[in-house]
Design an enzyme around this catalytic site. Structure first.
Site, PDB file in Angstrom:
ATOM      1  N   TYR A   7      -2.578  21.174 -70.099  1.00  0.00           N
ATOM      2  CA  TYR A   7      -4.031  21.097 -69.890  1.00  0.00           C
ATOM      3  C   TYR A   7      -4.525  22.175 -68.947  1.00  0.00           C
ATOM      4  O   TYR A   7      -3.853  22.512 -67.962  1.00  0.00           O
ATOM      5  CB  TYR A   7      -4.404  19.735 -69.296  1.00  0.00           C
ATOM      6  CG  TYR A   7      -4.365  18.608 -70.302  1.00  0.00           C
ATOM      7  CD1 TYR A   7      -5.173  18.639 -71.447  1.00  0.00           C
ATOM      8  CD2 TYR A   7      -3.533  17.514 -70.103  1.00  0.00           C
ATOM      9  CE1 TYR A   7      -5.145  17.600 -72.364  1.00  0.00           C
ATOM     10  CE2 TYR A   7      -3.498  16.468 -71.011  1.00  0.00           C
ATOM     11  CZ  TYR A   7      -4.308  16.517 -72.138  1.00  0.00           C
ATOM     12  OH  TYR A   7      -4.271  15.494 -73.033  1.00  0.00           O
ATOM     13  N   ARG A  56      -3.759  -7.679 -39.671  1.00  0.00           N
ATOM     14  CA  ARG A  56      -3.930  -7.832 -41.108  1.00  0.00           C
ATOM     15  C   ARG A  56      -4.205  -9.307 -41.331  1.00  0.00           C
ATOM     16  O   ARG A  56      -5.343  -9.738 -41.284  1.00  0.00           O
ATOM     17  CB  ARG A  56      -2.668  -7.345 -41.825  1.00  0.00           C
ATOM     18  CG  ARG A  56      -2.817  -7.223 -43.308  1.00  0.00           C
ATOM     19  CD  ARG A  56      -1.634  -6.493 -43.947  1.00  0.00           C
ATOM     20  NE  ARG A  56      -0.367  -7.232 -43.822  1.00  0.00           N
ATOM     21  CZ  ARG A  56       0.787  -6.815 -44.331  1.00  0.00           C
ATOM     22  NH1 ARG A  56       0.849  -5.652 -44.984  1.00  0.00           N
ATOM     23  NH2 ARG A  56       1.878  -7.523 -44.200  1.00  0.00           N
ATOM     24  N   LYS A  97       8.576  -9.475 -53.414  1.00  0.00           N
ATOM     25  CA  LYS A  97       7.168  -9.357 -53.792  1.00  0.00           C
ATOM     26  C   LYS A  97       6.973  -8.133 -54.689  1.00  0.00           C
ATOM     27  O   LYS A  97       7.832  -7.249 -54.731  1.00  0.00           O
ATOM     28  CB  LYS A  97       6.316  -9.232 -52.533  1.00  0.00           C
ATOM     29  CG  LYS A  97       6.689  -8.032 -51.677  1.00  0.00           C
ATOM     30  CD  LYS A  97       6.012  -8.087 -50.318  1.00  0.00           C
ATOM     31  CE  LYS A  97       6.370  -6.851 -49.509  1.00  0.00           C
ATOM     32  NZ  LYS A  97       5.991  -6.967 -48.109  1.00  0.00           N
TER      33      LYS A  97
HETATM   34  C1  LIG Z   1       6.833  -6.479 -47.204  1.00  0.00           C
HETATM   35  C2  LIG Z   1       7.048  -7.193 -45.968  1.00  0.00           C
HETATM   36  C3  LIG Z   1       8.291  -7.139 -45.306  1.00  0.00           C
HETATM   37  C4  LIG Z   1       9.421  -6.253 -45.738  1.00  0.00           C
HETATM   38  O1  LIG Z   1       9.209  -4.942 -45.223  1.00  0.00           O
HETATM   39  P1  LIG Z   1      10.207  -3.761 -45.548  1.00  0.00           P
HETATM   40  O2  LIG Z   1       9.719  -2.634 -44.712  1.00  0.00           O
HETATM   41  O3  LIG Z   1      10.100  -3.491 -47.000  1.00  0.00           O
HETATM   42  O4  LIG Z   1      11.555  -4.230 -45.168  1.00  0.00           O
HETATM   43  C5  LIG Z   1       8.479  -7.952 -44.207  1.00  0.00           C
HETATM   44  N1  LIG Z   1       7.501  -8.769 -43.770  1.00  0.00           N
HETATM   45  C6  LIG Z   1       6.277  -8.822 -44.353  1.00  0.00           C
HETATM   46  C7  LIG Z   1       5.245  -9.737 -43.790  1.00  0.00           C
HETATM   47  C8  LIG Z   1       6.010  -8.023 -45.464  1.00  0.00           C
HETATM   48  O5  LIG Z   1       4.800  -8.068 -46.023  1.00  0.00           O
END
Ligand SMILES: *Cc1c(COP(=O)(O)O)cnc(C)c1O
Length: 834
Positions: free
Chosen positions: A727, A599, A501
């Site tokens: 700046y 969530r 993702k």
């Molecule tokens: C992003 C995500 C993961 C992976 O988590 P990591 O800590 O990056 O290994 C696993 N499950 C869900 C539902 C996620 O959103």
């Protein structure tokens, strides 16, 4: 080359099925990498997590008809195929190759030691390929499997063999010695690397010395006290048997008398002049390197060339031209959306095949082009050599061949004989460059491979897309290492879902997904439908889960075979309706349960309605049921994690009961995999860890950071006390200061929080602190303590020596945010082992 009958006999096998005796040319252990199926032998190796026997069908489908196996196979499933049955396929491979080796009486060089094996081997090849027809180990093939596959490459026309041997535990060298049987040995050095399996250093040295049991000459540096002592004892031991030892030592030293006495090292710009005395004569070589490891490797090569009686003049000439050994192939963005594989220093069959395999893996492109120069493969007449090359290229999914050089130009007809391959020829690199604008490259995967004298780096500049000075380099080999670190932690049979993702946590899209698909992960996960469609368009065929599908995209999801995460009744109803409209049945979906993260996901009290909706729903099928842990990395939350797991068990149990079939269950993210081995269920979801960042606190020694963010120095200024930088005059100058402006700012994702001395970058491996505030596209750093820094130099913003975790601490955030925040204008470049 060996007849199948002979292989059967030499490997002490029996025929499970025999159809015809075929001359075997190629040995294959990976069904994805096959050159000539008709003359290949597929060896079904059994590793803890990967059983070659399960790939027999796939190799057969690709045309392979010869198999070496250690399990009963239903051979009637494979008409026309030969099957040799042995007790242990690895042992059999070692056995028959050891016999094969005996047919050659040419000198063979065997290299072992803790470091430098591959470089010394490749350099010897560079230095000697003008004088000898050489067979050598591909890449770093030095293991129990790699060594027999290397020695198998010996062919009748060869005049020299160069093979490396590596071991990780006692007892292994015995096997390798039998296969390599070196005449000349090189012991590069001894260090602590891979010492796990050994009691102590001496045991490790002695084990390695077994490689030279039958050698006539052994080259080593007598400045290593342990090594020197072990060597003396070893010789003494052989002498103890009564006979004069056959083994002669060839030593080199910077400290005392030796066969090659190194008298002086002098660094001249980017070169090193190495002076020495050999047989009473003063000699010198110059190499285009200055680091101590390269000097050591070059001296080992020098000794070898002296032993082989190569004239000093030739030695000097070749040494000056040594070039870096590319351990990995680099993938770059080319012009017009092309991908460029740059391999411009080597041109021989062994390395060509490696590069062709890598080209074929670039599935994101439909069109592939090979640009090749005349090859440095002495020993084979051009006619045979280029016939073999033409066939190797035509057999693959490659559409266009561009040959450069007089020999290829003359061999045109060999390529034109393959009707499906378009081929173009140029007499020289200059002529090709002149006409380059007439050749169109569009969304092409291009392999650029040429001998050094053809100067293909000039072509590569023209084919490469111009890049912004700031690049994020992604090491796909490191990613494979990380994947394996996690794979060894989950039980066999537990599936791995890789999270790609958010543009693979900022690391890129299809390049990463493709590498993961190739590595055999089971599932990919993206956040949005469009991310999934982009992967499908790039040729990714793995199942893909979409975590936040919006209902407006359900039709496209089904069209592109993307599987939705379903977290409430509304989305289940809408998705079912779309599946009905599109007349699909049993479409895979993934049910998300809320066990405490709060969530997304179904809560306990919503389960009855979910059951009702799923009962009799023929349009969807629950492929998996999962939940997400809120604090898997945090020991303080372990009690909460256990509560989540208990809730997950009970909710998923009742769901499974209702469904009447068993979907995959999964709960763990990266930190969960590492810290909660009892919660792996049927599948794990691997994210952060894949990119080499350890959120668990228990893996940091094993993971390798995948991303390196680099930029360059745009300008350097000398400032006097009292002046200010940037700046709002936030950077104060209180002593004479040298300030470098570097090309990265908050628009690239370099947080403003890092300014004013909070963070540093690395220039020439030394820290340079930020001075003043971070600007949009630039920031300033203090290089007063780095006098060698100059405009145009590389700056490491983060990398293995300056980990992301450090940066995110400085910026008061988490690595996830840093990684995904690197802006899209920063170009991604991929490196990989070929
Ligand atoms: C992003 C995500 C993961 C992976 O988590 P990591 O800590 O990056 O290994 C696993 N499950 C869900 C539902 C996620 O959103």
């Amino acid at each position: 080359m060996l007849a199948a009958q002979q292989i059967c006999a030499w490997s002490q096998g029996t025929w499970m099925a025999f159809h015809a005796d075929i001359v075997i040319e190629e040995l294959i252990i990976d069904s994805r990498k096959i050159n000539e199926p008709e003359t290949a032998l597929f060896i079904a190796l059994k590793a803890p997590r990967r059983d070659g026997h399960s790939f027999i069908a796939s190799a057969y489908d690709k045309g392979v008809r010869n198999f070496l196996v250690q399990e009963e196979i239903n051979t009637s499933d494979y008409p026309g195929a030969n099957f040799i049955l042995v007790k242990d396929t690895l042992k059999a491979l070692q056995l028959f190759v050891a016999q094969y080796r005996k047919q050659f009486s040419i000198p063979v060089i065997g290299i072992t030691g803790s470091n430098g094996k591959t470089v010394v081997k490749e350099w010897l090849f560079q230095l000697l390929s003008n004088s000898f027809s050489i067979a050598r180990s591909p890449k770093s093939y030095n293991s129990q499997i790699g060594v027999p596959l290397s020695v198998w490459l010996l062919e009748p026309e060869n005049e020299l063999g160069i093979f490396e041997a590596g071991i990780s535990q006692p007892g292994e060298m015995e096997n390798l010695e039998r296969i390599i049987k070196p005449d000349i040995g090189i012991f590069t050095n001894i260090g602590e690397a891979h010492s796990e399996g050994f009691m102590n250093l001496r045991q490790k040295i002695n084990e390695k010395l077994i490689l030279f049991r039958n050698a006539k000459q052994l080259i080593y540096c007598s400045d290593h006290p342990e090594l020197n002592e072990a060597m003396a004892q070893y010789i003494h031991q052989i002498k103890g048997n009564g006979s004069e030892p056959d083994l002669q030592l060839f030593t080199w030293s910077q400290k005392h008398e030796a066969d090659l006495r190194i008298t002086r090292l002098e660094q001249i710009d980017s070169k090193t002049k190495i002076e020495g005395q050999y047989q009473g004569v003063d000699l010198a070589i110059t190499i285009p390197f200055t680091d101590p490891a390269s000097v050591e490797n070059a001296i080992h090569c020098w000794c070898t060339l002296l032993l082989l009686k190569v004239p000093q003049q030739e030695i000097e000439k070749q040494m000056e031209q040594l070039h870096t050994v590319a351990m990995r192939l680099e993938l770059r963005h080319g012009i017009n959306d092309s991908t460029l594989i740059n391999d411009t220093y080597n041109s021989d069959l062994t390395s060509l095949y490696i590069a062709l395999d890598y080209l074929e893996q670039q599935k994101q492109h439909n069109h592939r082009t090979v640009i090749l120069s005349d090859m440095l493969q002495i020993g084979k007449p051009d006619m045979l050599l280029y016939e073999e090359v033409a066939e190797a290229i035509a057999r693959r999914n490659i559409q266009r061949f561009i040959g450069i050089g007089p020999a290829l130009y003359k061999s045109k007809s060999l390529f034109r004989a393959h009707k499906k391959l378009r081929s173009i020829f140029f007499k020289s690199t200059e002529e090709f460059i002149k006409k380059l604008h007439l050749v169109d490259f569009d969304k092409d995967a291009i392999l650029l491979k040429g001998a050094r004298s053809f100067r293909f780096e000039k072509v590569s500049i023209l084919l490469e897309q111009e890049v912004h000075q700031t690049v994020l380099s992604i090491d796909l080999s490191a990613m494979m290492n990380n994947l394996n670190v996690f794979r060894t932690r989950v039980a066999p049979g537990v599936k791995v879902m890789a999270m790609v993702k958010a543009f693979s946590y900022g690391s890129g899209s299809y390049e990463v997904a493709y590498a993961l698909q190739y590595a055999g992960v089971d599932y990919l996960t993206v956040a949005y439908t469009d991310e999934g469609i982009a992967l499908r368009k790039a040729g990714i065929s793995l199942p893909i889960m979409v975590m936040s599908p919006d209902s407006g995209s359900f039709d496209r999801m089904i069209a592109w075979k993307l599987e939705p995460e379903i977290f409430n009744l509304r989305s289940l109803e809408l998705f079912t309706r779309m599946a009905q409209t599109m007349q699909v049945k049993e479409y895979p979906i993934h049910i998300k349960l809320d066990t405490g993260m709060h969530r997304l996901g179904f809560m306990v009290h919503e389960l009855p309605d979910l059951f009702t909706e799923l009962a009799q729903n023929e349009h969807v099928k629950v492929a998996s049921v999962f939940s997400h842990l809120a604090g898997s990395e945090d020991a303080g939350l372990d009690e909460f994690t256990r509560q989540q797991a208990a809730a997950f068990r009970s909710m998923s149990d009742s769901l499974t009961l209702q469904l009447g079939y068993k979907p995959y269950l999964h709960l763990c993210n990266s930190a969960g995999i590492a810290r909660h081995p009892e919660l792996h269920f049927d599948m794990v979801r691997l994210g952060l860890g894949l990119y080499g960042v350890d959120g668990s606190g228990v893996l940091h020694d094993e993971l390798i950071q995948v991303g390196t963010l680099k930029t360059t120095i745009a300008q350097i200024k000398e400032l006097d006390p009292g002046e200010t930088v940037g700046y709002n005059r936030r950077g104060k100058v209180d002593h004479p200061m040298r300030i470098a402006t570097i090309s990265i700012g908050y628009a690239d994702g370099y947080p403003r929080a890092l300014g004013n001395g909070t963070a540093h970058v690395l220039i020439h491996d030394k820290p340079a602190k930020l001075v003043g505030v971070v600007c949009m596209d630039m920031c300033m750093v203090d290089v007063t303590g780095i006098p060698e820094a100059k405009e145009g130099d590389e700056v490491i913003v983060f990398g293995r020596e300056l980990p992301l975790t450090q940066l995110s601490q400085w910026a008061d955030t988490i690595p996830y945010e840093m990684m995904t925040g690197i802006s899209q204008r920063v170009k991604r470049v991929y490196v990989n082992e070929g």
